[in-house]
Write a protein that holds these residues in place. Structure first.
Motif, mmCIF file in Angstrom:
data_model
loop_
_atom_site.group_PDB
_atom_site.id
_atom_site.type_symbol
_atom_site.label_atom_id
_atom_site.label_comp_id
_atom_site.label_asym_id
_atom_site.label_seq_id
_atom_site.Cartn_x
_atom_site.Cartn_y
_atom_site.Cartn_z
ATOM 1 N N GLN A 155 0.863 -1.172 0.000
ATOM 2 C CA GLN A 155 0.000 0.000 0.000
ATOM 3 C C GLN A 155 0.898 1.221 0.000
ATOM 4 O O GLN A 155 1.804 1.330 0.818
ATOM 5 N N VAL B 147 15.423 -2.744 -0.988
ATOM 6 C CA VAL B 147 15.197 -2.500 0.429
ATOM 7 C C VAL B 147 13.886 -1.756 0.630
ATOM 8 O O VAL B 147 13.112 -2.054 1.548
ATOM 9 N N ALA B 148 13.604 -0.786 -0.264
ATOM 10 C CA ALA B 148 12.374 -0.026 -0.109
ATOM 11 C C ALA B 148 11.158 -0.939 -0.241
ATOM 12 O O ALA B 148 10.230 -0.866 0.578
ATOM 13 N N PHE C 43 11.053 -4.127 0.291
ATOM 14 C CA PHE C 43 11.029 -4.973 1.477
ATOM 15 C C PHE C 43 10.445 -4.219 2.661
ATOM 16 O O PHE C 43 9.600 -4.737 3.406
ATOM 17 N N ALA C 44 10.881 -2.964 2.822
ATOM 18 C CA ALA C 44 10.425 -2.182 3.972
ATOM 19 C C ALA C 44 8.935 -1.915 3.876
ATOM 20 O O ALA C 44 8.194 -2.040 4.868
ATOM 21 N N VAL C 45 8.465 -1.564 2.674
ATOM 22 C CA VAL C 45 7.030 -1.300 2.521
ATOM 23 C C VAL C 45 6.233 -2.559 2.836
ATOM 24 O O VAL C 45 5.234 -2.528 3.569
ATOM 25 N N ALA D 33 7.163 -4.990 4.708
ATOM 26 C CA ALA D 33 7.250 -5.285 6.134
ATOM 27 C C ALA D 33 6.282 -4.429 6.921
ATOM 28 O O ALA D 33 5.623 -4.895 7.851
ATOM 29 N N ILE D 34 6.177 -3.152 6.542
ATOM 30 C CA ILE D 34 5.287 -2.265 7.292
ATOM 31 C C ILE D 34 3.827 -2.643 7.080
ATOM 32 O O ILE D 34 3.042 -2.705 8.019
ATOM 33 N N ARG E 132 2.753 -6.202 8.927
ATOM 34 C CA ARG E 132 3.021 -6.582 10.315
ATOM 35 C C ARG E 132 1.759 -7.070 10.981
ATOM 36 O O ARG E 132 0.688 -6.490 10.831
#
Lengths: 112, 965
Positions: B593, B704-705, B707-709, B711-712, B715
């Motif tokens: 998202q 990484v971006a 992955f981070a999105v 992950a957020i 969760r």
């Protein structure tokens, strides 16, 4: 947390990796440091709650607290990253003194 | 040195007293002489204590013999990694106990001997460390109740054997090659053993040795041949069986006590032990019987022949050990376990006499300075005690009554009466053993004396241990009924009936024949020594294998050009490619998202952080880049503060400051021309490599971006453990600061590890930059020994107050103190002096009230560390060292770590878990203070972090000249 922090983490990684690939050892060390910061920011971003108050037991009635678990992780990670940074800079200072250069491309002895 | 007033002296700007100055100089001068040679006087009580303690273990083990005889086997089992079938179980039956007694008993003797053997106390300490590590591993091997614990102990003995063989490896090429060869053969065999044991456990359905032994027969299993052969390879490599025997003579570079212990009495018997251990489960097949018999006989003949051709005393003993091990393997291969009794008594007899002979060889080497048989002779008058001992051991080796060796040989010949071929081989080798014993005793101690060497009488204490062993061989031979039979019977699992005299039976006649032949061969030794025998040896095969591995390695090395950042590029590119090839597509259920909101302040901070980071790429001066990165760090700290995460923000601000100071001081340690050169060439690279780097960075960033999105967005917020922590901090700990509660208690174990890592890092920096001597003492070298017209040389004898010309020092590359001259003004000096006490007060308040307010041990340590940093920045290395003498960073690190660990362990005394929380509510303190284990924990963290920060600062401000290339 929101998506901007995630994008910022990605951008920081890109900057950090680019710095890491420079010829100048000190710039490379700075790249490392940027990566440390980026990782901390990432942990921060994946916190479970959008905090309104700090994670103190007394505040819980006043709003959503910030995620304490990621904070604890970051807190120790900051101290450790300082230690790693110190080691890295120590290595750079030692090798610069030993080989009389701070340019990675003139150091080409790590081969068979 | 306790200086209670040092703190006030610091406040009052007091100069050190003359006495302290003298002390300082004394410290300086004492480090210049290295205490290298220890005396015998100082270490001897230590050797006796160590040896007697080991002897106590021996007695303890001996006292359990009746129980083992009665019960059969003592068993203990603790789950270790249950998922892998790994358990820490002990299985002590008669066999294990017999081996354990040998390990500990010979160990006690060797420990005492070593105390007199080493002239140098540093070597002795090093040797003791390895000796007892070996003893522990070997004991673990013999009492292991699980095949995998047995394997781990097995490999440990190989590794420690490697260390002991290469004991003098720093100045002996032979020691290094010998050690490497031993490691490759024994550890390589160990790998075969691992596969064999795994297959066997899979076949038996259990990894517990007791269950394998009592379970269904393995002989009919389809994998039987595979795992038995693999186990054979492991055992043969360890016990130096032909054709893998050649590592053992190479292992003779080890100090003689180690050769006596590892390479004759214990480690080389590990293979024998394992064969004996597994024989109930694996024996009775043609593979077992023929395989062991064939290899054993070949080894015994080749070993005996090679032994006679050696001129090195230890080399000869090593080959004769090979030969004896061959006998033992052949005996285990006899059908129906007929050879087991002979094998057990043979192991005992061999351990006693061979260790004695090795220790004697060491003493002779010590006394005469050579082990070459051609240069030895007639030492009986000079070394009478050693002559007697060697004679006893030699008689036992030759199998002369009434020594234990005689009994062993009688039983051996008796058990082989049914197999004529083996009997002939064994009689021949027994004859050669007699010759060997004669060579050892006659040629060294009797025979014509050689005048060319001066005999230096060895210390009497060397004689104690070997006398015990030689006496043991005599007493054991005479006291078979009450000593040896009870010891062997539980290992055999039936009554042993050994006797010294069985009458004039065939074994005795064969024995006489062997002795006669042996004496004859000995008498003719001058003739056959000149012969050259084409004896097969696997060394050339070994060398070919190792050589071809090295050739392949050379080919691989061709691909390397030495440019570090290109290596780094390849690594990062490989990781990125792996990620790309795995892709995100096959992971289902992940949402992306892209909506989010950002208030103005956060947005500005984020842009500031990113902008400064980008700026650090392009800035032309390192100093500017460092400062700009500091701004980035503060911006991130601001984001933490807005979260709100006050604890983290506090640490971030503090550490960011430290980090910026750190890099600025480091910049001054790298000479400015070098830095400028690197900076000027920064963008000098081909367009292709620049685009390549940009592309890689972009790919990493995008990955990484994403992955981070992901992950957020994904969760599992409903199941977060954060809620549990928020709810339980007060009820369980009385902490309203939940972050502090997690750091100090909920995840306390992590914190222990983290401060340990931090300590290691700090000590690493110190080692890199302040270069301590090998003994661990940091030399207070503060002078540049080169004559320089512009720089005042600061010498050891001069008073420490004498000013160094720092203005000019910055121009010479070594004395990097340039920052001092800029910062050391009266104002900054006053501020620095004021800040440290305040920082300490703030730190204390954070310690005491860490449960209710922001701050904990980490922040307290970092804050006070900042105070110390200010001192180093303003006053420089020397003055800070002198005036902050009361602050001993390494002691603080040690005290902090000890406090944390003791505090975490102490609840275990009252039956609580490790690091359990204990509240000392019964102790009433004023001002709302609560004393609990957590408070002590925080204090430990504080001390460690303060010590580490101070260490880092001390290291990076340490003045040092350029090392010659």
């Amino acid at each position: 947390m929101n998506v901007f922090f995630a994008l910022a983490t990605g951008l920081m990684f890109a900057i950090g990796v680019f710095q890491l690939l420079r010829r100048d050892m000190i710039k490379a060390a700075m790249g490392f440091y940027i990566l440390f910061t980026a990782i901390n920011l990432f942990f921060f971003a994946v916190g479970a709650f959008n905090g309104q108050v700090s994670a103190y037991a007394g505040n819980l009635s006043e709003g959503t607290p910030s995620d304490p678990v990621v904070q604890a992780l970051i807190l120790t990670a900051i101290v450790i990253s300082f230690g790693s940074y110190a080691i890295l800079l120590g290595l750079i200072a030692t090798s610069a003194r030993r080989y009389k250069t701070a340019d990675l491309d003139t150091l080409d002895q790590l081969k068979g | 040195m306790v200086r209670p007033f040092a703190f006030w002296q610091l406040l009052l700007h007091a100069a050190p007293t003359d006495k302290q100055r003298v002390m300082h100089l004394k410290l300086v001068s004492s480090t210049t002489t290295t205490p290298e040679t220890g005396t015998h006087v100082a270490k001897l009580p230590f050797a006796w204590i160590v040896s007697l303690l080991t002897a106590l273990v021996f007695i303890y083990l001996l006292s359990s013999l009746p129980t083992v005889t009665e019960v059969g086997a003592l068993q203990v089992s603790l789950p270790w990694v249950p998922a892998l079938g790994l358990s820490l179980s002990l299985y002590v039956d008669g066999l294990a106990l017999m081996f354990a007694l040998i390990v500990v008993g010979v160990g006690a003797v060797v420990a005492l001997y070593a105390g007199y053997y080493f002239d140098n106390s540093r070597e002795l300490n090093c040797f003791y460390g390895q000796l007892f590590a070996f003893m522990a591993s070997m004991l673990a091997l013999v009492v292991a109740g699980n095949v995998f614990t047995l394997f781990i102990a097995w490999e440990l003995t190989s590794v420690i054997s490697f260390l002991l063989i290469s004991f003098h490896g720093d100045h002996s090429e032979a020691a290094r090659t010998g050690a490497l060869r031993a490691l490759i053969i024994t550890a390589g065999g160990g790998l075969a053993l691992l596969v064999g044991l795994s297959l066997m456990s899979a076949a038996a359905g259990t990894t517990e040795i007791s269950q394998i032994l009592s379970g269904a027969a393995l002989q009919d299993h389809p994998w039987y041949t595979a795992f038995t052969v693999l186990v054979f390879v492991g055992c043969f490599s360890k016990s130096a069986q032909f054709p893998l025997h050649f590592w053992l003579p190479g292992a003779m570079s080890a100090p003689t006590p180690a050769s006596a212990y590892l390479h004759s009495a214990t480690m080389v018997k590990a293979g024998i032990y394992l064969l004996l251990r597994l024989s109930p489960a694996l024996s009775g097949t043609p593979l077992w019987e023929n395989g062991l018999m064939l290899v054993g006989l070949a080894t015994l003949l080749i070993g005996a022949a090679l032994a006679l051709r050696q001129y090195d005393l230890k080399g000869a003993l090593a080959y004769s050990t090979v030969s004896q091990l061959g006998v033992l393997v052949a005996l285990i291969g006899l059908p129906h376990g007929e050879g087991l009794e002979a094998a057990l008594i043979g192991i005992l007899a061999h351990s006693l006499y061979k260790a004695t002979l090795f220790l004697t060889a060491g003493a002779v080497d010590h006394a005469v300075g050579t082990r070459d048989l051609r240069k030895l002779g007639g030492l009986a008058l000079a070394l009478p005690g050693w002559a007697v001992i060697a004679a006893l051991a030699g008689l036992s080796m030759a199998g002369i009554p009434p020594l234990l060796g005689f009994v062993a040989k009688e039983v051996l010949l008796e058990s082989l009466l049914e197999t004529p071929l083996a009997l002939i081989v064994v009689v021949a080798s027994a004859a050669l053993t007699v010759t060997m014993a004669l060579i050892f005793v006659w040629d060294v101690f009797l025979g014509p004396p050689r005048a060319e060497h001066h005999v230096h009488e060895p210390a009497w204490g060397l004689l104690v241990g070997p006398s015990v062993l030689a006496g043991g061989a005599l007493i054991a031979g005479l006291g078979l009924d009450w000593l040896i039979n009870p010891l062997i019977s539980p290992a055999l699992e039936h009554e042993a009936h050994l006797a010294l005299w069985h009458g004039l039976n065939p074994p005795f006649l064969l024995s006489l024949t062997a002795i006669a032949i042996g004496v004859g061969v000995f008498a003719l030794r001058h003739r056959w020594r000149a012969w050259s025998l084409p004896l097969p040896n696997a060394v050339s095969a070994y060398n070919a294998v190792v050589g071809s591995v090295e050739k392949v390695g050379d080919l691989v090395l061709r691909t390397q050009h030495g440019k570090l950042r290109h290596y780094l590029f390849v690594i990062l590119a490989a990781v990125t490619l792996l990620q790309l090839s795995a892709g995100f597509s096959h992971v289902t259920g992940i949402e992306f998202q892209w909506d989010g909101e950002l208030d103005l302040l956060r947005g500005l901070l984020l842009i500031l952080a990113l902008g400064t980071m980008i700026g650090s790429i392009f800035l032309k001066r390192h100093m500017m880049a460092a400062l700009v990165l500091g701004v980035a760090g503060y911006s991130v700290g601001g984001l933490f503060l807005l979260e709100p995460a006050p604890d983290v923000a506090l640490v971030q601000f503090m550490v960011e400051t430290l980090g910026t100071v750190l890099i600025i001081i480091m910049l001054s340690k790298i000479s400015a021309p070098q830095r400028e050169a690197a900076m000027n060439d920064l963008w000098k690279q081909s367009r292709f490599t620049l685009y390549r780097d940009i592309a890689l960075s972009a790919m990493v960033g995008v990955g990484v971006a994403l992955f981070a999105v992901a992950a957020i967005n994904n969760r599992a917020i409903a199941h977060t453990i954060a809620t549990w922590h928020l709810e339980n901090a007060v009820p369980l700990l009385g902490f309203s600061d939940v972050v502090g509660a997690i750091v100090t208690d909920f995840r306390g174990m992590d914190t222990i590890i983290e401060i340990t890592v931090f300590s290691v890092a700090a000590l690493g920096v110190l080692t890199l930059l302040a270069k301590p001597s090998p003994g661990g003492v940091i030399p207070k070298r503060i002078s540049i020994p080169r004559p320089s017209p512009r720089l005042k040389v600061f010498q050891l004898g001069a008073a420490p107050d004498e000013p160094v010309d720092v203005q000019h020092a910055q121009e010479t590359e070594g004395e990097e103190l340039s920052f001092e001259s800029h910062f050391s003004t009266p104002l900054t000096r006053t501020i620095a002096q004021l800040v440290l006490p305040f920082a300490l007060i703030v730190a204390l308040s954070q310690l005491f009230y860490g449960g209710e307010a922001p701050g904990d041990g980490f922040t307290a340590g970092v804050i006070s560390g900042l105070g110390v940093t200010l001192w180093y920045v303003v006053f420089g290395y020397r003055e800070s060292q002198r005036r902050l003498g009361w602050l001993k960073p390494r002691y603080l690190i040690g005290a902090g770590l000890i406090l944390v660990i003791v505090n975490a362990a102490s609840p275990m005394l009252s039956g609580l878990a490790f690091a359990a929380h204990v509240n000392f509510d019964q102790i009433h303190l004023p001002a709302d203070l609560h004393l609990s284990t957590t408070f002590l924990y925080e204090t430990g963290i504080f001390l460690t972090v303060l010590g580490c920060t101070s260490t880092v600062m001390e290291a990076i401000t340490y003045p040092k000249e350029i090392e010659p290339l």
